[in-house]
Design a protein around this motif. Structure first.
Motif, PDB file in Angstrom:
ATOM      1  N   MET A   1      23.096  60.223  34.141  1.00 54.53           N
ATOM      2  CA  MET A   1      24.435  60.320  34.981  1.00 54.53           C
ATOM      3  C   MET A   1      24.336  59.324  35.897  1.00 54.53           C
ATOM      4  N   LEU A   2      23.199  59.036  36.634  1.00 55.76           N
ATOM      5  CA  LEU A   2      23.121  57.875  37.672  1.00 55.76           C
ATOM      6  C   LEU A   2      23.327  56.394  37.156  1.00 55.76           C
ATOM      7  N   GLN A   3      22.538  56.108  35.914  1.00 55.18           N
ATOM      8  CA  GLN A   3      22.886  55.043  35.044  1.00 55.18           C
ATOM      9  C   GLN A   3      24.291  54.727  34.924  1.00 55.18           C
ATOM     10  N   LYS A   4      24.966  55.900  34.177  1.00 56.84           N
ATOM     11  CA  LYS A   4      26.294  55.785  33.840  1.00 56.84           C
ATOM     12  C   LYS A   4      27.232  55.428  35.022  1.00 56.84           C
ATOM     13  N   ASN A   5      26.999  55.924  36.396  1.00 55.98           N
ATOM     14  CA  ASN A   5      27.618  55.822  37.479  1.00 55.98           C
ATOM     15  C   ASN A   5      27.474  54.360  37.912  1.00 55.98           C
ATOM     16  N   PHE A   6      26.152  53.870  37.857  1.00 56.55           N
ATOM     17  CA  PHE A   6      25.812  52.479  38.404  1.00 56.55           C
ATOM     18  C   PHE A   6      26.543  51.466  37.381  1.00 56.55           C
ATOM     19  N   ILE A   7      26.431  51.510  36.068  1.00 53.20           N
ATOM     20  CA  ILE A   7      27.286  50.921  35.085  1.00 53.20           C
ATOM     21  C   ILE A   7      28.708  50.730  35.565  1.00 53.20           C
ATOM     22  N   GLY A   8      29.354  51.820  35.890  1.00 49.99           N
ATOM     23  CA  GLY A   8      30.615  51.938  36.276  1.00 49.99           C
ATOM     24  C   GLY A   8      30.950  51.251  37.472  1.00 49.99           C
ATOM     25  N   ILE A   9      30.114  51.350  38.463  1.00 52.47           N
ATOM     26  CA  ILE A   9      30.387  50.579  39.878  1.00 52.47           C
ATOM     27  C   ILE A   9      30.067  49.037  39.618  1.00 52.47           C
ATOM     28  N   VAL A  10      29.225  48.420  38.689  1.00 49.08           N
ATOM     29  CA  VAL A  10      29.015  47.165  38.384  1.00 49.08           C
ATOM     30  C   VAL A  10      30.108  46.628  37.619  1.00 49.08           C
ATOM     31  N   TYR A  11      30.776  47.431  36.890  1.00 51.56           N
ATOM     32  CA  TYR A  11      32.111  47.199  35.880  1.00 51.56           C
ATOM     33  C   TYR A  11      33.067  46.928  36.981  1.00 51.56           C
ATOM     34  N   ALA A  12      33.382  47.945  37.808  1.00 50.98           N
ATOM     35  CA  ALA A  12      34.527  47.764  38.509  1.00 50.98           C
ATOM     36  C   ALA A  12      34.337  46.897  40.020  1.00 50.98           C
ATOM     37  N   ALA A  13      33.065  46.413  40.069  1.00 53.79           N
ATOM     38  CA  ALA A  13      32.986  45.270  40.970  1.00 53.79           C
ATOM     39  C   ALA A  13      33.322  43.919  40.272  1.00 53.79           C
ATOM     40  N   PHE A  14      32.968  43.827  39.174  1.00 53.12           N
ATOM     41  CA  PHE A  14      33.103  42.663  38.239  1.00 53.12           C
ATOM     42  C   PHE A  14      34.721  42.442  37.976  1.00 53.12           C
ATOM     43  N   ILE A  15      35.431  43.426  37.612  1.00 54.03           N
ATOM     44  CA  ILE A  15      36.926  43.528  37.651  1.00 54.03           C
ATOM     45  C   ILE A  15      37.579  43.185  38.622  1.00 54.03           C
ATOM     46  N   SER A  16      37.005  43.714  39.892  1.00 59.64           N
ATOM     47  CA  SER A  16      37.865  43.404  41.188  1.00 59.64           C
ATOM     48  C   SER A  16      37.744  42.033  41.779  1.00 59.64           C
ATOM     49  N   ILE A  17      36.443  41.299  41.438  1.00 58.95           N
ATOM     50  CA  ILE A  17      36.383  40.035  41.798  1.00 58.95           C
ATOM     51  C   ILE A  17      37.125  39.110  40.704  1.00 58.95           C
ATOM     52  N   LEU A  18      37.049  39.362  39.611  1.00 60.50           N
ATOM     53  CA  LEU A  18      38.024  38.748  38.393  1.00 60.50           C
ATOM     54  C   LEU A  18      39.534  39.017  39.139  1.00 60.50           C
ATOM     55  N   ILE A  19      39.729  39.784  39.511  1.00 53.32           N
ATOM     56  CA  ILE A  19      41.454  39.805  39.626  1.00 53.32           C
ATOM     57  C   ILE A  19      41.693  39.358  40.887  1.00 53.32           C
ATOM     58  N   GLY A  20      40.736  39.376  41.731  1.00 55.27           N
ATOM     59  CA  GLY A  20      40.827  38.656  43.040  1.00 55.27           C
ATOM     60  C   GLY A  20      40.951  37.057  42.882  1.00 55.27           C
ATOM     61  N   ILE A  21      40.242  36.546  41.978  1.00 56.72           N
ATOM     62  CA  ILE A  21      40.221  35.188  41.781  1.00 56.72           C
ATOM     63  C   ILE A  21      41.615  34.900  40.879  1.00 56.72           C
ATOM     64  N   THR A  22      41.868  35.780  40.006  1.00 59.40           N
ATOM     65  CA  THR A  22      42.978  35.407  39.099  1.00 59.40           C
ATOM     66  C   THR A  22      44.522  35.552  40.290  1.00 59.40           C
ATOM     67  N   THR A  23      44.408  36.526  41.210  1.00 63.11           N
ATOM     68  CA  THR A  23      45.493  36.733  42.156  1.00 63.11           C
ATOM     69  C   THR A  23      45.637  35.289  43.072  1.00 63.11           C
ATOM     70  N   MET A  24      44.437  34.818  43.249  1.00 66.46           N
ATOM     71  CA  MET A  24      44.240  33.573  44.128  1.00 66.46           C
ATOM     72  C   MET A  24      44.929  32.481  43.513  1.00 66.46           C
ATOM     73  N   LEU A  25      44.682  32.391  42.028  1.00 61.41           N
ATOM     74  CA  LEU A  25      45.248  31.301  41.450  1.00 61.41           C
ATOM     75  C   LEU A  25      46.748  31.561  41.235  1.00 61.41           C
ATOM     76  N   LEU A  26      47.394  32.639  41.121  1.00 60.25           N
ATOM     77  CA  LEU A  26      48.734  33.013  40.596  1.00 60.25           C
ATOM     78  C   LEU A  26      49.374  32.589  42.402  1.00 60.25           C
ATOM     79  N   ILE A  27      48.884  32.912  43.369  1.00 60.02           N
ATOM     80  CA  ILE A  27      49.577  32.619  44.408  1.00 60.02           C
ATOM     81  C   ILE A  27      49.642  31.165  44.941  1.00 60.02           C
TER      82      ILE A  27
END
Length: 344
Positions: A1-27
């Motif tokens: 369960m802890l491993q699954k939550n950790f993977i979810g946090i890493v995945y969310a962090a990666f997507i968040s940074i990717l979205i941030g860079i994409t938004t910066m490019l668009l703006i």
């Protein structure tokens, strides 16, 4: 369960940074920015993205209490949108206030003037994330409903045949044939009538086996055949009084009355010294009542105890109503709410 939550946090962090860079490019229209800008953007994106992704966990808690996609789809959509809008607005406000007002020391007026497009893009992202969460949640609810519905149908079909098997069990046929055998030598005319009623009884069983509900008058006519067969066996020791109007509006599950009468016959002693009295009546509230005096047998007939349970389960499945069963030291009573269809 802890491993699954950790993977979810890493995945969310990666997507968040990717979205941030994409938004910066668009703006801004370019990625040619100093490294410090990327560090700032990553921190900002993590502070904004992780809480928004955590919204999915919060929504699962909220969904269990306030969302019902199948039975209340419109209210569920409104409730879900309101929850997501309030939560996301709080996150967006706090994160932007911290990074721009506190860290960068901007004036609130300057912040709104220079970051309106960014705020709008964050709400667009929120809509996309919310739509994904809704779609996943609705699909799971729909799949669970379909699976449960199919399981209930299988159980209902099984109950349907179990009820019929209980009602036309070999023990009843064995007793009926014994009665017929004794009548042939004593009263041939009554034996002929008995044979005719027995054949009509089984014909009706076959006729009703594919029907979910039938008219009350059809069920009363059917149970009268069963009562006749049993009264030939028990004579005046079995007294059944039907005071229900056969033409009253309403329907029942096939063999309902027969199940209840047979249940009384199976469980109680029947003799001249201890006659069994069964009353079938209808209340003003469109409830069908079957009541008998209690004088339990010391040894029950084979198969006793299952017919009434199966009837109650099948009745609740088909009508959504419960069978009311009660007893005291003197009487055993079963109440079946009549089924009234629209337009009847």
């Amino acid at each position: 369960m802890l491993q699954k939550n950790f993977i979810g946090i890493v995945y969310a962090a990666f997507i968040s940074i990717l979205i941030g860079i994409t938004t910066m490019l668009l703006i801004t229209g370019t990625l040619n920015r100093p490294f410090s800008v990327y560090v700032w953007n990553a921190g900002y994106s993590l502070c904004l993205g992780l809480p928004l992704f955590a919204n999915g966990y919060l929504f699962r808690w909220y969904e269990k209490r306030y969302i019902d996609w199948i039975n209340r789809p419109v209210k569920s959509v409104v409730a879900a949108l309101l929850m997501h809008f309030v939560y996301s607005s709080v996150v967006i406000f706090i994160v932007n206030w911290f990074w721009f007002i506190v860290v960068l020391d901007q004036e609130l007026r300057d912040f709104w003037a220079s970051n309106t497009s960014m705020i709008i893009s964050e709400y667009i992202i929120f809509i996309i994330v919310a739509a994904i969460i809704y779609a996943i949640s609705f699909f799971k609810a729909w799949r669970s409903e379909v699976t449960q519905s199919e399981e209930i149908k299988r159980e209902a079909l099984s109950l349907k045949y179990q009820v019929l098997q209980n009602q036309v069990n070999p023990h009843f046929l064995f007793n009926s044939l014994n009665v017929l055998g004794s009548l042939i030598d004593v009263d041939s005319e009554k034996a002929k009538k008995f044979t005719r009623e027995l054949s009509l009884f089984y014909r009706d069983v076959l006729h009703y086996k594919d029907q979910d509900i039938i008219l009350l008058k059809e069920e009363i006519a059917f149970v009268k055949k069963y009562i006749y067969l049993q009264q030939i066996r028990f004579g005046e020791a079995l007294d059944v009084e039907i005071i229900a109007n056969e033409n009253i509006r309403g329907r029942v599950i096939p063999l309902s009355l027969q199940v209840l009468v047979e249940n009384a016959v199976k469980h109680n002693e029947i003799s001249k010294a201890n006659p069994l009295k069964i009353v079938i009546a209808i209340t003003d509230d469109y409830e069908l009542i079957v009541e008998n005096n209690i004088q339990f047998k010391k040894v029950l007939e084979p198969g006793s105890g299952t017919g009434l349970k199966n009837l109650a389960s099948r009745y609740e499945f088909l009508t959504g109503k419960k069978v009311n069963i009660s007893e005291n030291n003197r009487y055993f009573r079963v109440i079946l709410p009549l089924i009234v269809l629209d337009g009847e």
